[in-house]
Design a protein around this motif. Structure first.
Motif, PDB file in Angstrom:
ATOM      1  N   MET A 100      33.390  14.711   0.385  1.00 36.25           N
ATOM      2  CA  MET A 100      32.954  14.761  -1.012  1.00 36.25           C
ATOM      3  C   MET A 100      31.586  15.435  -1.142  1.00 36.25           C
ATOM      4  O   MET A 100      31.373  16.271  -2.034  1.00 36.25           O
ATOM      5  CB  MET A 100      32.891  13.345  -1.593  1.00 36.25           C
ATOM      6  N   ILE A 101      30.659  15.075  -0.248  1.00 33.88           N
ATOM      7  CA  ILE A 101      29.295  15.597  -0.331  1.00 33.88           C
ATOM      8  C   ILE A 101      29.208  17.048   0.128  1.00 33.88           C
ATOM      9  O   ILE A 101      28.594  17.891  -0.537  1.00 33.88           O
ATOM     10  CB  ILE A 101      28.333  14.725   0.504  1.00 33.88           C
ATOM     11  N   THR A 102      29.801  17.351   1.264  1.00 34.12           N
ATOM     12  CA  THR A 102      29.595  18.669   1.891  1.00 34.12           C
ATOM     13  C   THR A 102      30.576  19.740   1.432  1.00 34.12           C
ATOM     14  O   THR A 102      30.332  20.929   1.660  1.00 34.12           O
ATOM     15  CB  THR A 102      29.681  18.545   3.419  1.00 34.12           C
ATOM     16  N   LYS A 103      31.671  19.344   0.771  1.00 43.52           N
ATOM     17  CA  LYS A 103      32.652  20.338   0.320  1.00 43.52           C
ATOM     18  C   LYS A 103      32.931  20.228  -1.182  1.00 43.52           C
ATOM     19  O   LYS A 103      32.712  21.165  -1.934  1.00 43.52           O
ATOM     20  CB  LYS A 103      33.955  20.202   1.115  1.00 43.52           C
ATOM     21  N   ASP A 104      33.429  19.061  -1.605  1.00 47.24           N
ATOM     22  CA  ASP A 104      33.853  18.902  -2.997  1.00 47.24           C
ATOM     23  C   ASP A 104      32.691  19.074  -3.975  1.00 47.24           C
ATOM     24  O   ASP A 104      32.813  19.760  -4.990  1.00 47.24           O
ATOM     25  CB  ASP A 104      34.502  17.527  -3.201  1.00 47.24           C
ATOM     26  N   LEU A 105      31.549  18.454  -3.689  1.00 46.84           N
ATOM     27  CA  LEU A 105      30.398  18.558  -4.584  1.00 46.84           C
ATOM     28  C   LEU A 105      29.867  19.985  -4.634  1.00 46.84           C
ATOM     29  O   LEU A 105      29.559  20.507  -5.719  1.00 46.84           O
ATOM     30  CB  LEU A 105      29.287  17.610  -4.136  1.00 46.84           C
ATOM     31  N   ILE A 106      29.789  20.631  -3.488  1.00 46.66           N
ATOM     32  CA  ILE A 106      29.291  22.014  -3.454  1.00 46.66           C
ATOM     33  C   ILE A 106      30.184  22.930  -4.261  1.00 46.66           C
ATOM     34  O   ILE A 106      29.714  23.815  -4.988  1.00 46.66           O
ATOM     35  CB  ILE A 106      29.164  22.498  -1.992  1.00 46.66           C
ATOM     36  N   GLU A 107      31.484  22.693  -4.181  1.00 54.49           N
ATOM     37  CA  GLU A 107      32.429  23.498  -4.965  1.00 54.49           C
ATOM     38  C   GLU A 107      32.254  23.222  -6.455  1.00 54.49           C
ATOM     39  O   GLU A 107      32.263  24.150  -7.270  1.00 54.49           O
ATOM     40  CB  GLU A 107      33.864  23.181  -4.525  1.00 54.49           C
ATOM     41  N   GLU A 108      32.078  21.956  -6.824  1.00 51.79           N
ATOM     42  CA  GLU A 108      31.907  21.601  -8.233  1.00 51.79           C
ATOM     43  C   GLU A 108      30.645  22.234  -8.821  1.00 51.79           C
ATOM     44  O   GLU A 108      30.637  22.680  -9.986  1.00 51.79           O
ATOM     45  CB  GLU A 108      31.829  20.073  -8.376  1.00 51.79           C
ATOM     46  N   LEU A 109      29.576  22.291  -8.033  1.00 51.64           N
ATOM     47  CA  LEU A 109      28.312  22.821  -8.530  1.00 51.64           C
ATOM     48  C   LEU A 109      28.380  24.311  -8.865  1.00 51.64           C
ATOM     49  O   LEU A 109      27.527  24.817  -9.595  1.00 51.64           O
ATOM     50  CB  LEU A 109      27.195  22.563  -7.512  1.00 51.64           C
ATOM     51  N   LYS A 110      29.396  24.993  -8.375  1.00 58.24           N
ATOM     52  CA  LYS A 110      29.577  26.403  -8.724  1.00 58.24           C
ATOM     53  C   LYS A 110      29.958  26.567 -10.195  1.00 58.24           C
ATOM     54  O   LYS A 110      29.727  27.620 -10.784  1.00 58.24           O
ATOM     55  CB  LYS A 110      30.672  27.029  -7.852  1.00 58.24           C
ATOM     56  N   TYR A 111      30.526  25.510 -10.785  1.00 56.28           N
ATOM     57  CA  TYR A 111      31.064  25.609 -12.151  1.00 56.28           C
ATOM     58  C   TYR A 111      30.364  24.677 -13.143  1.00 56.28           C
ATOM     59  O   TYR A 111      30.768  24.590 -14.303  1.00 56.28           O
ATOM     60  CB  TYR A 111      32.566  25.302 -12.124  1.00 56.28           C
ATOM     61  N   THR A 112      29.346  23.973 -12.694  1.00 57.70           N
ATOM     62  CA  THR A 112      28.626  23.043 -13.574  1.00 57.70           C
ATOM     63  C   THR A 112      27.131  23.349 -13.552  1.00 57.70           C
ATOM     64  O   THR A 112      26.656  24.103 -12.699  1.00 57.70           O
ATOM     65  CB  THR A 112      28.845  21.577 -13.144  1.00 57.70           C
ATOM     66  N   SER A 113      26.401  22.753 -14.467  1.00 60.98           N
ATOM     67  CA  SER A 113      24.950  22.978 -14.561  1.00 60.98           C
ATOM     68  C   SER A 113      24.226  21.653 -14.807  1.00 60.98           C
ATOM     69  O   SER A 113      23.642  21.423 -15.872  1.00 60.98           O
ATOM     70  CB  SER A 113      24.637  23.962 -15.698  1.00 60.98           C
ATOM     71  N   PRO A 114      24.248  20.744 -13.821  1.00 60.57           N
ATOM     72  CA  PRO A 114      23.598  19.441 -14.004  1.00 60.57           C
ATOM     73  C   PRO A 114      22.081  19.569 -14.075  1.00 60.57           C
ATOM     74  O   PRO A 114      21.461  20.228 -13.244  1.00 60.57           O
ATOM     75  CB  PRO A 114      24.034  18.650 -12.769  1.00 60.57           C
ATOM     76  N   GLU A 115      21.495  18.922 -15.072  1.00 60.37           N
ATOM     77  CA  GLU A 115      20.057  19.027 -15.302  1.00 60.37           C
ATOM     78  C   GLU A 115      19.303  17.839 -14.716  1.00 60.37           C
ATOM     79  O   GLU A 115      19.677  16.691 -14.929  1.00 60.37           O
ATOM     80  CB  GLU A 115      19.766  19.111 -16.804  1.00 60.37           C
ATOM     81  N   PHE A 116      18.253  18.149 -13.986  1.00 63.46           N
ATOM     82  CA  PHE A 116      17.348  17.144 -13.445  1.00 63.46           C
ATOM     83  C   PHE A 116      15.953  17.406 -13.992  1.00 63.46           C
ATOM     84  O   PHE A 116      15.623  18.526 -14.391  1.00 63.46           O
ATOM     85  CB  PHE A 116      17.308  17.194 -11.918  1.00 63.46           C
ATOM     86  N   LEU A 117      15.128  16.356 -13.987  1.00 62.01           N
ATOM     87  CA  LEU A 117      13.745  16.485 -14.412  1.00 62.01           C
ATOM     88  C   LEU A 117      12.804  16.061 -13.291  1.00 62.01           C
ATOM     89  O   LEU A 117      13.077  15.087 -12.579  1.00 62.01           O
ATOM     90  CB  LEU A 117      13.460  15.605 -15.634  1.00 62.01           C
ATOM     91  N   LEU A 118      11.729  16.813 -13.123  1.00 66.11           N
ATOM     92  CA  LEU A 118      10.592  16.356 -12.335  1.00 66.11           C
ATOM     93  C   LEU A 118       9.503  16.017 -13.343  1.00 66.11           C
ATOM     94  O   LEU A 118       9.172  16.850 -14.199  1.00 66.11           O
ATOM     95  CB  LEU A 118      10.106  17.450 -11.389  1.00 66.11           C
ATOM     96  N   ILE A 119       8.960  14.820 -13.253  1.00 65.87           N
ATOM     97  CA  ILE A 119       7.975  14.377 -14.234  1.00 65.87           C
ATOM     98  C   ILE A 119       6.697  13.928 -13.525  1.00 65.87           C
ATOM     99  O   ILE A 119       6.753  13.162 -12.555  1.00 65.87           O
ATOM    100  CB  ILE A 119       8.509  13.210 -15.092  1.00 65.87           C
ATOM    101  N   ARG A 120       5.580  14.421 -14.004  1.00 67.87           N
ATOM    102  CA  ARG A 120       4.279  13.938 -13.571  1.00 67.87           C
ATOM    103  C   ARG A 120       3.632  13.155 -14.705  1.00 67.87           C
ATOM    104  O   ARG A 120       3.545  13.654 -15.826  1.00 67.87           O
ATOM    105  CB  ARG A 120       3.356  15.097 -13.177  1.00 67.87           C
ATOM    106  N   PHE A 121       3.213  11.942 -14.394  1.00 72.09           N
ATOM    107  CA  PHE A 121       2.452  11.126 -15.330  1.00 72.09           C
ATOM    108  C   PHE A 121       1.031  11.029 -14.804  1.00 72.09           C
ATOM    109  O   PHE A 121       0.842  10.691 -13.631  1.00 72.09           O
ATOM    110  CB  PHE A 121       3.049   9.718 -15.441  1.00 72.09           C
ATOM    111  N   TRP A 122       0.044  11.294 -15.636  1.00 69.44           N
ATOM    112  CA  TRP A 122      -1.325  11.177 -15.156  1.00 69.44           C
ATOM    113  C   TRP A 122      -2.246  10.630 -16.221  1.00 69.44           C
ATOM    114  O   TRP A 122      -2.011  10.787 -17.419  1.00 69.44           O
ATOM    115  CB  TRP A 122      -1.838  12.511 -14.616  1.00 69.44           C
ATOM    116  N   ALA A 123      -3.284   9.933 -15.768  1.00 67.51           N
ATOM    117  CA  ALA A 123      -4.207   9.277 -16.681  1.00 67.51           C
ATOM    118  C   ALA A 123      -5.586   9.167 -16.047  1.00 67.51           C
ATOM    119  O   ALA A 123      -5.719   9.063 -14.825  1.00 67.51           O
ATOM    120  CB  ALA A 123      -3.701   7.891 -17.063  1.00 67.51           C
TER     121      ALA A 123
END
Length: 292
Positions: free
Chosen positions: A266-289
């Protein structure tokens, strides 16, 4: 202990690291500290290195807090919590040789290892000009965030800054395979008391402290996989590497209701194949004060 400025002394400069296991300080030469901080294997270290340069590229810098002038001036004290192999510290130490850098870690990258950090940071009040924390959302339990953040603020000098970097999966654009992996990951975390949904609201926890009532947020989005371009492919390598190790396989395959062998596929084949046709969005967030 500081960083020497002359090139003739460059190789002997030191960064001070603290092992959380026993809270005993250790002075280590820069050339040697990577040998000391081997989380579990060299692949783990490579992945941590890659993530460091990935986040630095997205934000075009190693921090969002306005600390450049202080670092350049020198004698600035910086603490990195969850420093891993020390990549972030080394990057800054090589540029700001007049400042002093401290790293705190439990010598493990896996979230099921106990750490003494949750008993309090082994430093006095008002000690550092800048306290930084890399992603630890897989480690810190929901009921521990207030304490960890209050400890970061406690050891920061008045007028100094605290900054937290973390990752958040929006679920936008995700395919069914990635969604299943995320849900398994989320369920596994919740069983340990870790709630990933807290991450976008860390600014509220920081703001609840009377010493840091104004909190800033710096947010960058990226697409995981080939549809995210070079950035997406780099993050895909990091993501696959993280989920393809033995600990992840052992933990997540039962939540997915599949065998370890099926999980690997699932991780090394199926997911890699799926990512060719999808665009999942992730965020990197910095909080500072800034501390009052």
């Amino acid at each position: 202990m500081g960083n020497n400025n002359s090139s003739s002394k460059h190789k002997s400069k030191k960064i001070e690291f603290y092992k959380e296991i026993d809270n005993k300080p250790m002075d280590l030469e820069v050339e040697k500290e990577l040998k000391y901080y081997i989380p579990n294997n060299y692949e783990d270290i490579d992945r941590l290195h890659m993530f460091h340069f990935f986040q630095r590229y997205l934000f075009q810098g190693n921090y969002s807090s306005p600390i450049e002038e202080g670092l350049m001036r020198g004698k600035y004290k910086v603490l990195d919590i969850g420093c891993g192999p020390g990549t972030w510290l080394l990057d800054l130490a090589n540029k700001y040789e007049k400042s002093v850098f401290y790293g705190l870690d439990n010598n493990s990258v896996h979230p099921n290892e106990a750490t003494d950090m949750f008993d309090g940071l082994p430093f006095p009040d008002d000690n550092f000009d800048f306290v930084h924390q890399d992603p630890m959302s897989f480690i810190i339990k929901a009921d521990q965030w207030n304490f960890i953040i209050s400890e970061m603020i406690r050891v920061t000098k008045p007028g100094g800054y605290v900054e937290i970097l973390d990752i958040y999966f929006t679920l936008r654009g995700a395919g069914p395979i990635l969604s299943k992996i995320y849900e398994a990951h989320n369920t596994s975390c919740l069983q340990r008391g870790v709630d990933m949904k807290i991450i976008p609201n860390l600014d509220k926890i920081i703001q609840s402290n009377q010493n840091t009532q104004i909190v800033y947020r710096d947010e960058k989005s990226y697409i995981l996989g080939p549809n995210g371009g070079k950035v997406g492919m780099i993050k895909q390598d990091i993501f696959i590497g993280y989920h393809d190790n033995e600990v992840a396989t052992e933990n997540l395959s039962p939540f997915l209701g599949i065998s370890k062998e099926e999980y690997k596929i699932m991780i090394t084949k199926d997911l890699i194949e799926e990512l060719k046709y999808t665009s999942p969005e992730f965020l990197l967030i910095r909080f500072w004060a800034k501390k009052n």
